[in-house]
Design a protein around this motif. Sequence first.
Motif, mmCIF file in Angstrom:
data_model
loop_
_atom_site.group_PDB
_atom_site.id
_atom_site.type_symbol
_atom_site.label_atom_id
_atom_site.label_comp_id
_atom_site.label_asym_id
_atom_site.label_seq_id
_atom_site.Cartn_x
_atom_site.Cartn_y
_atom_site.Cartn_z
ATOM 1 N N ASP A 263 0.950 -1.068 -0.024
ATOM 2 C CA ASP A 263 0.043 0.043 0.210
ATOM 3 C C ASP A 263 0.815 1.289 -0.143
ATOM 4 O O ASP A 263 0.057 2.544 0.317
ATOM 5 N N TYR A 264 2.172 1.168 -0.325
ATOM 6 C CA TYR A 264 2.775 2.155 -0.266
ATOM 7 C C TYR A 264 2.704 3.325 -1.657
ATOM 8 O O TYR A 264 2.936 2.327 -2.472
ATOM 9 N N ARG A 265 2.823 4.333 -1.596
ATOM 10 C CA ARG A 265 2.942 5.396 -2.772
ATOM 11 C C ARG A 265 3.630 6.576 -2.552
ATOM 12 O O ARG A 265 2.965 7.392 -1.787
ATOM 13 N N GLY A 266 4.548 6.456 -2.966
ATOM 14 C CA GLY A 266 5.663 7.863 -2.601
ATOM 15 C C GLY A 266 5.604 8.529 -4.059
ATOM 16 O O GLY A 266 6.099 7.726 -5.089
ATOM 17 N N LEU A 289 -5.851 19.457 -8.014
ATOM 18 C CA LEU A 289 -6.304 18.703 -6.885
ATOM 19 C C LEU A 289 -5.495 18.884 -5.586
ATOM 20 O O LEU A 289 -4.198 19.059 -5.592
ATOM 21 N N THR A 290 -6.082 19.030 -4.307
ATOM 22 C CA THR A 290 -5.331 19.637 -3.173
ATOM 23 C C THR A 290 -5.492 18.260 -2.161
ATOM 24 O O THR A 290 -6.672 17.428 -2.251
ATOM 25 N N THR A 291 -4.648 18.331 -1.245
ATOM 26 C CA THR A 291 -4.587 17.023 -0.450
ATOM 27 C C THR A 291 -3.555 17.601 0.760
ATOM 28 O O THR A 291 -3.033 18.729 0.786
ATOM 29 N N THR A 292 -2.996 16.813 1.680
ATOM 30 C CA THR A 292 -1.959 17.267 2.762
ATOM 31 C C THR A 292 -1.083 16.096 2.694
ATOM 32 O O THR A 292 -1.075 15.147 2.005
ATOM 33 N N VAL A 293 0.305 16.676 3.147
ATOM 34 C CA VAL A 293 1.276 15.686 3.409
ATOM 35 C C VAL A 293 1.164 14.879 4.216
ATOM 36 O O VAL A 293 1.127 15.098 5.417
ATOM 37 N N VAL A 312 14.118 13.663 -1.857
ATOM 38 C CA VAL A 312 12.992 12.917 -0.782
ATOM 39 C C VAL A 312 11.837 12.390 -1.655
ATOM 40 O O VAL A 312 11.801 12.270 -2.658
ATOM 41 N N THR A 313 11.181 11.587 -0.856
ATOM 42 C CA THR A 313 10.049 10.878 -1.319
ATOM 43 C C THR A 313 8.969 11.263 -0.474
ATOM 44 O O THR A 313 8.732 11.416 0.774
ATOM 45 N N VAL A 314 7.905 12.127 -1.037
ATOM 46 C CA VAL A 314 6.704 12.560 -0.467
ATOM 47 C C VAL A 314 5.536 11.818 -0.440
ATOM 48 O O VAL A 314 5.237 11.153 -1.672
ATOM 49 N N ARG A 315 4.841 11.425 0.406
ATOM 50 C CA ARG A 315 3.669 10.531 0.639
ATOM 51 C C ARG A 315 2.671 11.591 0.859
ATOM 52 O O ARG A 315 2.546 12.362 1.586
ATOM 53 N N LEU A 316 1.415 11.536 -0.046
ATOM 54 C CA LEU A 316 0.079 12.078 0.359
ATOM 55 C C LEU A 316 -0.695 11.560 1.074
ATOM 56 O O LEU A 316 -0.868 10.286 0.844
ATOM 57 N N ALA A 317 -1.757 12.211 1.501
ATOM 58 C CA ALA A 317 -2.987 11.794 2.355
ATOM 59 C C ALA A 317 -3.925 10.988 1.541
ATOM 60 O O ALA A 317 -4.643 9.884 1.840
#
Length: 443
Positions: A263-266, A289-293, A312-317
């Motif tokens: 389930d990892y998506r970065g 589209l908007t979301t949070t880190v 880095v690798t950023v993961r979104l909510a």
Amino acid sequence: MTATDSGTAAQPVDVHSAAAEHAAELATARRDILRIATAGSVDDGKSTLIGRLLYDSKAIFEDQYEAVARASKGDHVDLALLTDGLRAEREQGITIDVAYRYFSTPRRTFILADTPGHVQYTRNMVTGASTADLAIVLVDARKGMVEQSRRHAFLASLLRVPHLVVAVNKMDLVDWSEETFDAIADEFSAFAAKLSVPDLTVIPISALHGDNVVKHSPRTPWYEGPTLIHHLERVHVASDRNLTDARFPVQYVIRPQTDAHHDYRGYAGTVASGVLRPGDEVQVLPSGLTTTVAAIDGPRGPVEEAFPPMSVTVRLADDLDVSRGDLISRPENAPTPTQDLDALICWMADEPLRPRQRIAIKHTTRTVRAMVKDLAYRLDVNTLHRDTDAGELGLNDIGRVRLRTTQPLFVDNYTRNRVTGRFILVDEATNATVGAGMLTPAG
């Protein structure tokens, strides 16, 4: 006896801890990287200066030095041979290609781009200086400012290199004359005042003998400024980075195909500017589209914040459709989407750039097709004259060009953001880089 039985027994632990703290502090300091570009006219001693920096910072091996000593002519070791690696460079005694050298001192790590000074290699200097924090322009004390010195200073200001050092070399050949040095410093300062040079430092040196390169020279008692290496170690570059406008171009989508991380998506990339933290509200472009880190992962695990030039690798909510070429920013401070680019172009190909020409543009991690709408003018780098009648840009020419892209790009002004304000032009047929562009306002 254990460390808790007596206060004296705990002393070695304290010493070890102090040593560990010092090592950690040193490691942190070494992560502070200064990117340097050098430029100078023929025989100004640029390669000798770089060789001196490498030698005095112990960045060369003993067998390298011995090989250079054997190849040297005369009564001194020709340190220029440490840097002029191409056979043509050694034969002609000039620098042709951009050579990258790496060396460190206890305070800082340096990446030095040795760029050529000849007008026919302008594209090479643009390449080397495009990512530089500081530029060193060498001036021969006997000749003073020449046409190439002005061109190098102009290119450094054009590329928005924040710090400029003028190294007045070969002071030993003018008997360490304070008057000669002051005249060159005054002339260069007056010229730099016409350009966008926020920080100018002038240092009298002798690269051949090492005067004022690492240690202060007793031959210049009238000079009270820093040595070259002292200035390079302490010049403040952290404030040069844009920490206001959050820009994160997505380079790669990471989705491990394992049961443990199914389930990892970065989204991997390098922070171009600004600061990102878990919990920040962000916007993904071009979807809007908007979301949070949700989290930020570094090479050694999760980090609390990411800033330039961290990778880095950023993961979104939220599970959004994000791919390479997209850009993550703050909703209230997003870059400008546009299909019309007005830019200064440095042309790097033998075949000229002409209006109506089709070309590919690579901007951050996004590649689109484009067409040349118009050539506004060709710039004479030596006189700053604008030739509005020019019909094309030839090899090493610089000019203002208007382009129209097939898809929008998310850009900033180059004066505000050197990463999202620049791009390269690519020949679609050969995939060769044929030009570099800077999105600067017409003035």
